[in-house]
Enzyme design. Structure first.
Site, PDB file in Angstrom:
ATOM      1  N   PRO A 139      37.346  31.151  33.795  1.00 11.33           N
ATOM      2  CA  PRO A 139      36.789  29.867  34.219  1.00 11.33           C
ATOM      3  C   PRO A 139      35.835  29.964  35.402  1.00 11.33           C
ATOM      4  CG  PRO A 139      39.114  30.037  34.804  1.00 11.33           C
ATOM      5  CD  PRO A 139      38.805  31.185  33.885  1.00 11.33           C
ATOM      6  N   ASN A 140      34.807  29.166  35.330  1.00  9.02           N
ATOM      7  CA  ASN A 140      33.800  28.978  36.389  1.00  9.02           C
ATOM      8  C   ASN A 140      32.834  30.150  36.549  1.00  9.02           C
ATOM      9  OD1 ASN A 140      34.738  26.349  37.238  1.00  9.02           O
ATOM     10  ND2 ASN A 140      36.542  27.426  38.026  1.00  9.02           N
ATOM     11  N   ARG A 156      27.215  29.276  42.094  1.00  8.03           N
ATOM     12  CA  ARG A 156      28.569  29.047  42.605  1.00  8.03           C
ATOM     13  C   ARG A 156      28.823  29.904  43.841  1.00  8.03           C
ATOM     14  NH1 ARG A 156      34.058  31.615  40.020  1.00  8.03           N
ATOM     15  NH2 ARG A 156      35.509  30.483  41.359  1.00  8.03           N
ATOM     16  N   TYR A 164      30.149  35.168  45.695  1.00  2.00           N
ATOM     17  CA  TYR A 164      30.043  35.774  44.366  1.00  2.00           C
ATOM     18  C   TYR A 164      28.687  36.396  44.058  1.00  2.00           C
ATOM     19  CZ  TYR A 164      34.475  33.362  43.697  1.00  2.00           C
ATOM     20  OH  TYR A 164      35.781  32.944  43.828  1.00  2.00           O
ATOM     21  N   ASN A 216      37.542  39.755  33.811  1.00  4.03           N
ATOM     22  CA  ASN A 216      37.585  39.014  35.062  1.00  4.03           C
ATOM     23  C   ASN A 216      38.128  37.642  34.686  1.00  4.03           C
ATOM     24  OD1 ASN A 216      37.268  37.562  37.381  1.00  4.03           O
ATOM     25  ND2 ASN A 216      35.122  38.102  37.720  1.00  4.03           N
ATOM     26  N   ALA A 240      40.225  32.343  38.105  1.00  2.00           N
ATOM     27  CA  ALA A 240      41.445  31.783  38.701  1.00  2.00           C
ATOM     28  C   ALA A 240      42.689  32.025  37.844  1.00  2.00           C
ATOM     29  CB  ALA A 240      41.256  30.291  38.957  1.00  2.00           C
ATOM     30  N   HIS A 243      45.484  34.559  38.820  1.00  2.00           N
ATOM     31  CA  HIS A 243      46.582  34.281  39.747  1.00  2.00           C
ATOM     32  C   HIS A 243      47.646  33.368  39.148  1.00  2.00           C
ATOM     33  CE1 HIS A 243      43.451  35.929  42.219  1.00  2.00           C
ATOM     34  NE2 HIS A 243      42.681  34.876  42.031  1.00  2.00           N
ATOM     35  N   ASP A 270      50.716  38.465  29.120  1.00  2.00           N
ATOM     36  CA  ASP A 270      51.535  38.773  27.940  1.00  2.00           C
ATOM     37  C   ASP A 270      50.673  39.193  26.754  1.00  2.00           C
ATOM     38  OD1 ASP A 270      53.955  38.339  29.165  1.00  2.00           O
ATOM     39  OD2 ASP A 270      54.295  36.359  28.289  1.00  2.00           O
ATOM     40  N   GLU A 280      40.521  45.572  35.034  1.00  2.00           N
ATOM     41  CA  GLU A 280      40.427  44.263  35.689  1.00  2.00           C
ATOM     42  C   GLU A 280      39.289  44.308  36.710  1.00  2.00           C
ATOM     43  OE1 GLU A 280      44.034  43.275  37.750  1.00  2.00           O
ATOM     44  OE2 GLU A 280      43.272  41.319  38.390  1.00  2.00           O
ATOM     45  N   HIS A 307      36.970  41.994  39.639  1.00  2.00           N
ATOM     46  CA  HIS A 307      36.681  40.800  40.447  1.00  2.00           C
ATOM     47  C   HIS A 307      35.436  41.062  41.272  1.00  2.00           C
ATOM     48  CE1 HIS A 307      40.464  39.079  39.326  1.00  2.00           C
ATOM     49  NE2 HIS A 307      41.033  40.240  39.576  1.00  2.00           N
ATOM     50  N   LEU A 308      34.577  40.057  41.339  1.00  4.26           N
ATOM     51  CA  LEU A 308      33.356  40.185  42.146  1.00  4.26           C
ATOM     52  C   LEU A 308      33.715  40.288  43.629  1.00  4.26           C
ATOM     53  CD1 LEU A 308      31.797  37.396  40.075  1.00  4.26           C
ATOM     54  CD2 LEU A 308      30.596  39.559  40.366  1.00  4.26           C
ATOM     55  N   SER A 309      34.574  39.384  44.080  1.00  4.84           N
ATOM     56  CA  SER A 309      34.984  39.376  45.493  1.00  4.84           C
ATOM     57  C   SER A 309      36.210  40.277  45.659  1.00  4.84           C
ATOM     58  CB  SER A 309      35.321  37.940  45.916  1.00  4.84           C
ATOM     59  OG  SER A 309      36.404  37.432  45.145  1.00  4.84           O
ATOM     60  N   ARG A 350      40.863  37.628  50.816  1.00  6.09           N
ATOM     61  CA  ARG A 350      40.700  36.176  50.724  1.00  6.09           C
ATOM     62  C   ARG A 350      42.052  35.476  50.888  1.00  6.09           C
ATOM     63  NH1 ARG A 350      37.126  34.685  45.768  1.00  6.09           N
ATOM     64  NH2 ARG A 350      36.972  32.746  46.987  1.00  6.09           N
ATOM     65  N   ARG A 405      45.311  34.402  46.310  1.00  7.21           N
ATOM     66  CA  ARG A 405      44.505  35.284  45.455  1.00  7.21           C
ATOM     67  C   ARG A 405      45.002  36.729  45.486  1.00  7.21           C
ATOM     68  NH1 ARG A 405      39.929  31.978  44.202  1.00  7.21           N
ATOM     69  NH2 ARG A 405      39.490  30.575  45.926  1.00  7.21           N
TER      70      ARG A 405
HETATM   71  C1  DQA Z   1      37.280  36.068  41.014  1.00  7.64           C
HETATM   72  C2  DQA Z   1      38.307  35.833  42.123  1.00  7.64           C
HETATM   73  C3  DQA Z   1      39.239  34.690  41.767  1.00  7.64           C
HETATM   74  O1  DQA Z   1      40.174  34.486  42.823  1.00  7.64           O
HETATM   75  C4  DQA Z   1      38.453  33.414  41.567  1.00  7.64           C
HETATM   76  O2  DQA Z   1      39.309  32.367  41.182  1.00  7.64           O
HETATM   77  C5  DQA Z   1      37.339  33.574  40.623  1.00  7.64           C
HETATM   78  C6  DQA Z   1      36.527  34.792  40.677  1.00  7.64           C
HETATM   79  C7  DQA Z   1      36.219  37.116  41.416  1.00  7.64           C
HETATM   80  O3  DQA Z   1      35.529  37.585  40.522  1.00  7.64           O
HETATM   81  O4  DQA Z   1      36.079  37.432  42.598  1.00  7.64           O
HETATM   82  O5  DQA Z   1      37.024  32.679  39.849  1.00  7.64           O
HETATM   83  O6  DQA Z   1      37.950  36.534  39.858  1.00  7.64           O
END
Ligand code: DQA
Length: 145
Positions: free
Chosen positions: A11-12, A19, A24, A75, A78, A81, A88, A99, A101-103, A108, A112
């Protein structure tokens, strides 16, 4: 023979570029798709790059990946978490998973710091921005050769 990677964005992540760019980065998801696909091709890997805001759709994609993909890069945004369901599904299909993650999620907010995805992944790349997706291609190449 070309091996295939399913890349799942949660998502997002469709909003990348606009964003919270200070967290990010400025690259869009389309930019990331293009650079990742190019790099993968150099390593004889193909990429099926997807994004969804819906947890159930992501679970279905993972279930369907069995027999069609050699590795998963995810990725989960959210859902990282919160989603026992995505964890599963990954455990069920047993496809080597990276896995991303950008950040750096550990720098953080406390909520997270925990990832359900990690329990089902070979490893995590976190904090390197869009470059993390390219690092994931290298990780996959090493994992499945
Ligand atoms: C994220 C980190 C997550 O905590 C956050 O909810 C995201 C992006 C990242 O790529 O840093 O949507 O997965």
């Amino acid at each position: 023979m070309t091996k295939s990677i399913l890349v799942i964005n949660g998502p997002n992540l469709n909003l990348l570029g606009t964003r919270e760019p200070e967290i990010y980065g400025a690259e869009t998801l389309g930019d990331i798709k293009d650079t990742m696909t190019e790099k993968a091709a150099l390593l004889e890997l193909s990429v099926d790059f997807r994004q969804s805001n819906m947890e159930g759709e992501i679970v279905t994609w993972i279930q369907e990946a069995r027999g069609s993909f050699d590795a998963i890069v995810i990725n989960a945004g959210a859902f990282t978490h919160t989603s026992v369901a995505i964890m599963d599904a990954l455990l069920a299909v047993d496809i080597p998973t990276v896995e991303v993650h950008l950040s750096n999620i550990f720098k953080r907010e406390e909520f997270r710091h925990h990832s359900y995805i990690s329990a089902a992944a070979v490893g995590m790349i976190t904090g390197f921005g869009a470059n993390g997706y390219l690092m994931a291609v290298d990780a996959v190449k090493n994992m499945i050769k």
